[in-house]
Design a protein around this motif. Structure first.
Motif, short mmCIF file in Angstrom:
data_model
loop_
_atom_site.label_atom_id
_atom_site.label_comp_id
_atom_site.label_asym_id
_atom_site.label_seq_id
_atom_site.Cartn_x
_atom_site.Cartn_y
_atom_site.Cartn_z
N GLY A 132 0.89 -1.21 -0.08
CA GLY A 132 0.23 -0.09 0.13
C GLY A 132 0.91 1.25 0.08
O GLY A 132 1.30 1.79 -1.06
N GLU A 133 0.90 1.74 0.90
CA GLU A 133 1.73 3.04 0.96
C GLU A 133 3.60 3.30 0.49
O GLU A 133 3.56 4.02 0.04
CB GLU A 133 2.07 3.12 2.55
CG GLU A 133 1.59 3.72 3.59
CD GLU A 133 -0.28 2.65 4.22
OE1 GLU A 133 -0.44 2.91 4.50
OE2 GLU A 133 0.53 1.81 3.78
N GLU A 135 4.20 0.88 -2.24
CA GLU A 135 3.69 1.38 -3.62
C GLU A 135 3.03 2.53 -3.87
O GLU A 135 3.58 2.82 -5.05
CB GLU A 135 2.77 0.02 -4.22
CG GLU A 135 2.37 0.22 -4.67
CD GLU A 135 3.96 -1.32 -5.65
OE1 GLU A 135 3.33 -0.74 -7.31
OE2 GLU A 135 4.25 -1.28 -5.35
N GLU A 136 2.75 3.25 -3.06
CA GLU A 136 2.23 5.05 -3.32
C GLU A 136 3.23 5.58 -4.12
O GLU A 136 3.45 6.59 -4.01
CB GLU A 136 1.08 5.33 -2.36
CG GLU A 136 0.22 6.25 -2.83
CD GLU A 136 -0.87 6.30 -1.71
OE1 GLU A 136 -1.51 7.95 -1.92
OE2 GLU A 136 -1.53 5.84 -1.46
N ALA A 139 5.55 5.31 -6.60
CA ALA A 139 4.31 5.97 -7.90
C ALA A 139 4.76 8.42 -7.66
O ALA A 139 4.44 8.12 -8.96
CB ALA A 139 3.24 5.68 -7.56
N TYR A 160 3.80 13.58 2.29
CA TYR A 160 3.87 11.84 2.70
C TYR A 160 4.34 10.92 3.44
O TYR A 160 4.24 9.72 4.53
CB TYR A 160 3.17 11.02 0.93
CG TYR A 160 2.75 9.84 1.00
CD1 TYR A 160 1.09 9.95 1.16
CD2 TYR A 160 3.79 8.46 0.94
CE1 TYR A 160 0.86 8.37 1.31
CE2 TYR A 160 2.53 7.67 1.55
CZ TYR A 160 1.33 7.65 0.86
OH TYR A 160 0.60 6.26 0.75
#
Length: 812
Positions: A132-133, A135-136, A139, A160
């Motif tokens: 989740g985190e 991977e984000e 990106a 982030y």
């Protein structure tokens, strides 16, 4: 009968030495054998030989007797020749623990200990964070933009990172951190590093050696309760300043100092230190809000006691404190991250700012060594594993997509070699990294193995990137947004230099420290002299003597039989590899022990010998982790070529290192006989054959389970960026492969980006392929053209003189 009894005595002594039987058992058996020979009325020469053996072993078995006759007489001499151990050396030796490295140094590794550590695994929470985190975050990152335009992470990425607590993976949950394991910490850094080294460094430093870890282990309750929640929430950005211009790898000689004195803090007179420092290479220093600082504390006025020089001390200093200088930046080569100097002149800090408070003044070096024993194994090795995964992911795909001379370049034998090296090195790096992290999570702090990972994995990082650059050729030479190798390749020297240059780590730490820590008796002998303890010296000395004798028996016999006399913990195709590790472990231990015995305290200055023995120890460890990984993965047969490559290469390195030591043995006349004794059949360990290399190269160019395991944990972009386009092209080329083969066979032509429209039209018209297959071929060639293209820029984008004075076309 006389000769039979003599042979029986020799065989019996050899058996006792082989099994490392205790001295009391050896003495009892010798006395029983003597009684037997007298009972059988053996010849006097035999009885005399048995009697001498029984008496000698009895003296060894009875401690008061052997002390009176041997050890107490040697103790004074030993203390006189024993080199002194400085406080910093002793603290370094006391840091951390030994684990499998000690087994390898025993010459008789007990594989149960290696398999006693849990299989490397992530918790469900850690895996969810990766999926989740992480991977984000990946990106969001564009390494070209970060390094060429922003010179920093984009603001949204920083926000982030702080919100999602990337900077507090090691901080326990009760303080608001993520409370990840070492395995989870390493996996996060690895994945980020496959996308952006700049981001990986920014995340890894607060989770490595620094204020957070020092506070957790040594901070006062008040310090923990104040700082750890703030660090967890990202309200405070930490850095840790250790390196000085005059004290790089030799951190103990830092000139930075703090003088104990009284000063004013918040309007009150308090006891504190007036600190001056000049530090450099400090990651996150330009933006840090809290500065961890190492300096030498002195107490000339005796305000804390009678001792004047208190030793290295660690303190936490808010960077808003008057006199603290931050903000300037260094520009590390390759991947740019926030790094810079920090200085201060006569900055007064209360004594409460010392990490651990007043009681921890002077204990900074011990604290740093304790934390470094674990930290070295996590972050920098994670970056090396990341680059292994990145090069495996991209180079195999590029070698399949890129055609020359009408076939994929990966099909040429010259390209197969670097492809196999990349895959083999990556498999081995990850095996060593993950198993060491499991040991950390099991409670071990293997300081020697941490140093091995830092030095040898960053060197492997250099090799895989060099090989990847060679395979990519011009694609990797021209810089631009779609060049995914250039920045990692330029960044190699940073990883190799951080936490002590690899030259130092190899030649002074891995074996210099490893020999003392891992040897079963050497440290005990040294400490007995330092502590003036003749009883401890006696136990260590005779234990050491038995150890040497046992290895003098085991190593030649294992060399003669190729290790077949030893046991393997598994059956099947890798059993022989375990026995080869056993055999070389025994040879390494004997050679290392003899070098130490001959050179004594002078050994610390023989860095060439130390470095070669470090190579042997490091590759014995990495070969062991590869064998363990194969078992952890469920023994997949398709991975055997990778296992064979990695273990064969490591054993080859071990053998080469030992041969070179024997060629340069401290007693030149002894090196040759030892070589014959330990390697009676000469060099037996060679790199894998060409068939295995071919199989490895092909698995990197196919959508195989082995390839998926090799690149698992890497960020795999699906966007139209460098790695994303390559992934799309790789899939498209594999999908179109049957159609391509049909066209080649029928029309005797190879589809290319230039001719694909014409060729597919003919092939469809002739019924060779379908319309759908033609579309697949066109897409494969379209994506291939994008992949093999290199970035280009206008003069204005390039800047400099050309942008100011663009070229003018001449009239013809």
């Amino acid at each position: 009968m006389t000769w039979l009894l003599i042979i029986a005595l020799v065989v019996g002594l050899l058996a006792l030495a082989w099994f490392r039987s205790p001295s009391w058992l050896a003495a009892l058996l010798a006395i029983a054998a003597l009684v037997g020979t007298i009972w059988q009325a053996a010849s006097w020469p035999v009885i005399t030989l048995y009697a001498v053996t029984a008496v000698a072993l009895t003296v060894v078995a009875i401690r008061p007797l052997r002390r009176a006759l041997v050890s107490d007489r040697l103790f004074g001499w030993f203390k006189s020749v024993m080199p002194s151990i400085s406080d910093t050396e002793r603290e370094a030796l006391d840091a951390g623990t030994v684990w499998w490295d000690a087994e390898l140094f025993s010459g008789r590794p007990r594989w149960k200990k290696l398999f006693g550590i849990d299989k490397p695994a992530l918790s469900a929470e850690e895996q969810a964070f990766l999926d989740g985190e992480v991977e984000e975050l990946c990106a969001m990152l564009d390494e070209w933009q970060i390094n060429k335009d922003l010179k920093d992470l984009p603001p949204e990425a920083w926000q982030y990172i702080r919100e999602k607590r990337f900077l507090s993976m090691i901080i326990p949950k009760e303080y608001g951190g993520l409370g990840f394991s070492s395995q989870g910490n390493g996996a996060v850094v690895t994945k980020i590093a496959t996308r952006s080294l700049s981001a990986a460094v920014s995340v890894m430093v607060p989770n490595s050696l620094g204020p957070g870890e020092l506070l957790m282990h040594f901070g006062t309750d008040e310090q923990k309760n104040h700082y750890l929640p703030r660090l967890a929430r990202g309200e405070d950005i930490p850095c840790f300043a250790l390196t000085s211009p005059l004290a790089g790898s030799d951190a103990a000689s830092m000139p930075d100092e703090g003088i104990v004195c009284k000063g004013t803090y918040k309007g009150e007179e308090v006891l504190g230190l007036r600190v001056s420092w000049d530090k450099r290479y400090i990651t996150l220093a330009p933006v840090a809000t809290v500065l961890g600082l190492a300096f030498k504390a002195k107490d000339p006025d005796g305000l804390l006691g009678d001792q004047k020089n208190l030793g290295i001390t660690c303190a936490l200093i808010p960077t808003e404190t008057p006199g603290v200088e931050i903000g300037d930046r260094h520009l590390p080569g390759g991947s740019i991250f926030l790094n810079g100097p920090t200085r201060g002149k006569d900055v007064f800090i209360p004594l409460d700012w010392v990490i651990g408070g007043r009681e921890r003044v002077g204990q900074g070096w011990r604290m740093l060594m304790h934390c470094l024993a674990a930290g070295r194994a996590i972050s920098l090795p994670a970056q090396s594993v990341a680059n292994g995964k990145l090069t495996s992911l991209t180079t195999g795909a590029y070698a399949r997509v890129r055609y020359q001379f009408k076939q994929p370049i990966g099909y040429f034998e010259g390209i197969e070699e670097p492809l196999a090296r990349i895959a083999g090195e990556t498999y081995r790096m990850e095996a060593a990294h993950k198993l060491t992290l499991s040991a950390l999570d099991h409670g071990e702090k293997p300081v020697v193995l941490s140093a091995i990972l830092k030095a040898y994995l960053t060197e492997a990082n250099r090799r895989v990137l060099n090989d990847a650059m060679d395979v990519h050729g011009g694609k990797a030479v021209v810089e631009g947004p779609n060049n995914y190798l250039s920045i990692p390749w330029q960044s190699i020297p940073v990883a190799i230099t951080v936490e002590g240059a690899n030259i130092l780590t190899r030649s002074m730490i891995v074996f210099g420290q490893g020999a003392i820590r891992c040897h079963p008796y050497l440290l005990k002998e040294m400490m007995s002299a330092t502590d003036d303890d003749p009883k401890a010296f006696d136990s260590a000395l005779f234990g050491h003597m038995g150890f040497v004798i046992s290895n003098f028996v085991r190593a030649p016999l294992l060399g003669l039989t190729g290790g077949r006399l030893s046991r393997a913990p598994v059956s099947g195709p890798t059993a022989g590899l375990y026995r080869k590790v056993n055999r070389l472990s025994a040879a390494f231990t004997l050679v290392a022990d003899l070098c130490l015995l001959i050179l004594g305290g002078k050994f610390k200055f023989k860095e060439k010998l130390s470095g070669r023995l470090a190579d042997a120890l490091a590759h014995l460890y990495m070969a062991s982790t590869v064998l363990r990984r194969f078992e952890d993965d469920g023994r997949p047969e398709e991975d055997l070529p990778l296992v064979q490559w990695a273990v064969a290469d490591s054993l080859h390195q071990v053998e080469n290192a030992l041969f070179t030591v024997l060629q340069n043995f401290p007693l030149s006349g002894l090196g040759g006989p030892l070589r014959v004794l330990l390697f009676p059949w000469g060099r037996r360990h060679r790199p894998v054959d060409d068939r295995t290399t071919h199989r490895i190269a092909r698995l990197t160019m196919e959508a195989s389970p082995s390839r998926e395991r090799l690149i698992a944990g890497a960020y795999q972009s699906r966007a139209d960026d460098g790695t994303g386009l390559l992934a799309q092209a790789f899939e498209a080329v594999l999908k179109a492969a049957p159609a391509e083969m049909a066209v080649r066979n029928a029309l005797k032509v190879v589809p290319t980006p230039v001719n694909v429209d014409e060729v597919t039209a003919k092939a469809v018209s002739a019924g060779v392929i379908s319309e759908e297959q033609a579309a697949d071929l066109k897409r494969a060639q379209e994506l291939t053209a994008k992949v093999i293209a290199v970035d280009e820029f206008t003069p204005e984008e390039i800047g400099g003189q050309q942008a100011m004075q663009p070229p003018v076309a001449k009239a013809s």
